[in-house]
Design a protein around this motif. Structure first.
Motif, short mmCIF file in Angstrom:
data_model
loop_
_atom_site.label_atom_id
_atom_site.label_comp_id
_atom_site.label_asym_id
_atom_site.label_seq_id
_atom_site.Cartn_x
_atom_site.Cartn_y
_atom_site.Cartn_z
N ILE A 16 1.03 -1.30 -0.02
CA ILE A 16 0.17 -0.12 0.06
C ILE A 16 0.83 1.39 -0.13
N LEU A 17 2.06 1.22 0.67
CA LEU A 17 2.72 2.26 0.76
C LEU A 17 3.61 2.62 -0.61
N CYS A 18 4.17 1.50 -1.04
CA CYS A 18 4.54 1.50 -2.49
C CYS A 18 3.60 2.07 -3.45
N ALA A 19 2.38 1.76 -3.44
CA ALA A 19 1.53 2.33 -4.48
C ALA A 19 1.08 3.71 -4.14
N ASP A 20 1.04 4.14 -2.97
CA ASP A 20 0.76 5.34 -2.39
C ASP A 20 2.01 6.29 -2.79
N PHE A 21 2.96 6.10 -2.75
CA PHE A 21 4.43 6.93 -3.03
C PHE A 21 4.35 7.01 -4.58
N TYR A 22 3.90 5.86 -5.16
CA TYR A 22 4.22 6.11 -6.58
C TYR A 22 3.14 6.76 -7.22
N SER A 23 1.86 6.82 -6.68
CA SER A 23 0.67 7.66 -7.29
C SER A 23 1.04 9.19 -6.98
N LEU A 192 14.38 5.17 -24.18
CA LEU A 192 13.84 5.45 -22.96
C LEU A 192 14.37 6.45 -22.18
N LEU A 193 13.47 7.40 -21.53
CA LEU A 193 14.01 8.59 -20.69
C LEU A 193 13.80 8.08 -19.43
N LEU A 194 14.62 8.14 -18.30
CA LEU A 194 14.46 7.85 -16.92
C LEU A 194 14.95 9.24 -16.16
N PHE A 195 13.92 9.40 -15.18
CA PHE A 195 13.93 10.56 -14.31
C PHE A 195 14.00 10.51 -13.05
N GLU A 196 14.68 11.35 -12.35
CA GLU A 196 14.65 11.38 -10.82
C GLU A 196 13.81 12.82 -10.36
N THR A 197 12.95 12.57 -9.80
CA THR A 197 11.83 13.48 -9.32
C THR A 197 12.48 14.02 -7.55
N ASN A 198 12.34 15.37 -7.51
CA ASN A 198 12.95 15.77 -6.43
C ASN A 198 11.64 16.24 -5.47
N ASN A 199 10.95 15.11 -5.06
CA ASN A 199 9.87 15.38 -4.15
C ASN A 199 9.95 14.21 -3.24
N THR A 200 9.04 14.32 -1.93
CA THR A 200 9.17 13.32 -0.80
C THR A 200 8.82 12.03 -1.53
N ALA A 202 8.48 10.73 -4.47
CA ALA A 202 9.40 10.04 -5.37
C ALA A 202 10.67 9.38 -4.63
N LYS A 203 11.24 9.91 -3.76
CA LYS A 203 12.49 9.75 -3.03
C LYS A 203 11.88 8.37 -2.29
N PHE A 208 11.75 2.24 -1.80
CA PHE A 208 10.99 1.19 -1.76
C PHE A 208 11.35 0.24 -2.80
N THR A 209 11.47 0.79 -3.97
CA THR A 209 11.73 -0.26 -5.19
C THR A 209 13.38 -0.41 -5.32
N ASN A 210 14.23 0.29 -4.62
CA ASN A 210 15.51 0.10 -4.67
C ASN A 210 16.03 0.72 -6.17
N THR A 211 15.74 1.82 -6.42
CA THR A 211 16.30 2.16 -8.10
C THR A 211 16.69 3.71 -7.80
N LYS A 212 17.35 4.10 -9.00
CA LYS A 212 17.71 5.52 -8.86
C LYS A 212 16.67 6.48 -9.72
N TYR A 213 15.67 5.86 -10.42
CA TYR A 213 14.67 6.62 -10.90
C TYR A 213 13.45 6.21 -10.83
N ASP A 214 12.40 7.42 -10.67
CA ASP A 214 11.01 7.09 -10.33
C ASP A 214 9.98 7.53 -11.43
N HIS A 215 10.68 7.75 -12.62
CA HIS A 215 9.60 8.25 -13.85
C HIS A 215 10.31 7.67 -14.85
#
Length: 363
Positions: A16-23, A192-200, A202-203, A208-215
């Motif tokens: 649930i936390l992962c899905a919430d952070f993802y959204s 493919l374009l991978l992004f790191e977003t600067n917000n809580t 996304a961090k 939680f997904t152990n990756t450098k990118y969130d988008h």
């Protein structure tokens, strides 16, 4: 039984936390400005598809050529490290098999000078306030390394150097990088374009997904000249936007990397990608538990009415015949696109190459 139930509840809570952070992680800061671009997008989408022959691959071959090894061997820092000097970078490994990467430092994109004192070799990066020191077994070996380093230095002496804002040095020093200008030259439709977003949110998602990118998004290069970003975002759903507008509006994107497709028919990809874009453009953004836990792809007769970013990318790759998977597109998270993908017809994809964004350079 009580322990098993507690463990099950714990796993469910994590999901649930992962899905919430993802959204919450894909929010761009300026909804109105993005909406103002819709009329421009509509003109391009409804225009007849015009495919232009590509020559970007030749530029990328130059980049690939730069990865050829000039010299390699063991040197010493605080510990023994295996060094590979290529035509454009110096790469450190923990092992001779080159499976345990420590860092990559670009000798093409950053200004540096070389000093030798007996068996000590120093690389100084004045604009980055960084110094790398190596120790060879003797002065003769050090001289051989310095000679090779000077060859690389001379090769790129006239290449424009990137002067980073000091607070941005950790973001780019130690990883494989190219300039934004070069990125715009080599990027092609389907990359493919991978992004790191600067917000809580996304961090937390990255943790939680152990990756450098969130988008994740897809590049579409119109007329071999104009880069558009094709993505699904929480503000305006499925859309695409010209690069300069995209990166200006989405100022929370602090890091960009490209993964380039290899051994593909770019003309066919662009044609299919635009067909898919015409079908899904304007559909809403949505991420739900039922989507995330869906196991099998929807039947061809059923079309998606909503997408989240990695679901859109997976669906587009399947539509273009790039991705081999019966797995539901909605079960793909951004982390899947940072890993090895099961691509069709001997298609390959590079590792992520980080792009030095112009906004992080000194004025």
């Amino acid at each position: 039984m009580t322990d098993l139930r507690k463990r099950s509840l714990s796993l469910q809570n994590n999901d649930i936390l992962c899905a919430d952070f993802y959204s919450k992680s894909e929010c761009s800061p300026d909804k109105l400005k993005r909406k103002s671009q819709r009329s421009q997008q509509a003109i391009i989408i409804t225009s007849p598809t015009k495919i232009v022959e590509k020559n970007n691959s030749n530029l990328f071959e130059i980049y690939i050529d730069g990865n050829q090894t000039v010299k390699e061997g063991w040197l010493y820092q605080s510990k023994k490290v295996y060094i590979e000097l290529t035509r454009q970078s110096i790469i450190e490994y923990n092992d001779e098999q080159k499976t345990q990467l420590i860092k990559i430092v670009s000798l093409k994109e950053f200004e540096y000078n070389i000093q030798q004192d007996k068996q000590i070799i120093k690389l100084q990066f004045p604009h980055l306030h960084q110094i790398i020191t190596y120790q060879a077994k003797d002065a003769v070996e050090a001289k051989m390394w310095v000679g090779c380093l000077n060859i690389v230095l001379d090769k790129h002496r006239n290449h424009p150097k990137n002067k980073l804002q000091l607070q941005e040095v950790p973001r780019y020093f130690g990883v494989n990088v190219i300039s934004e200008e070069y990125f715009l030259k080599i990027v092609e439709s389907g990359d493919l374009l991978l992004f790191e977003t600067n917000n809580t949110g996304a961090k937390l998602q990255r943790v939680f997904t152990n990756t450098k990118y969130d988008h994740v998004a897809i590049a579409i290069k119109m007329a071999n000249k104009y880069l558009f970003v094709f993505d699904a975002n929480a503000d305006t759903g499925v859309t695409f936007m010209e690069w300069s507008q995209f990166i200006e509006i989405n100022d929370l994107y602090e890091k960009l990397a490209i993964r380039k497709l290899m051994n593909v028919d770019r003309i066919e990809i662009e044609k299919k990608m635009i067909e898919f874009l015409q079908q899904v453009h304007g559909k809403k953004y949505e991420v739900t538990f039922s989507k995330l836990f869906r196991q099998k792809s929807l039947s061809p007769s059923k079309s998606n009415e909503s997408f989240f970013c990695s679901e859109l990318v997976a669906k587009a790759f399947k539509y273009c015949g790039l991705l081999e998977s019966d797995k539901a597109s909605s079960s793909f998270l951004p982390v899947q696109f940072t890993k090895q993908l099961k691509l069709t017809n001997q298609i390959q994809i590079t590792d992520d190459i980080v792009v030095i964004l112009k906004k992080h350079l000194t004025k």
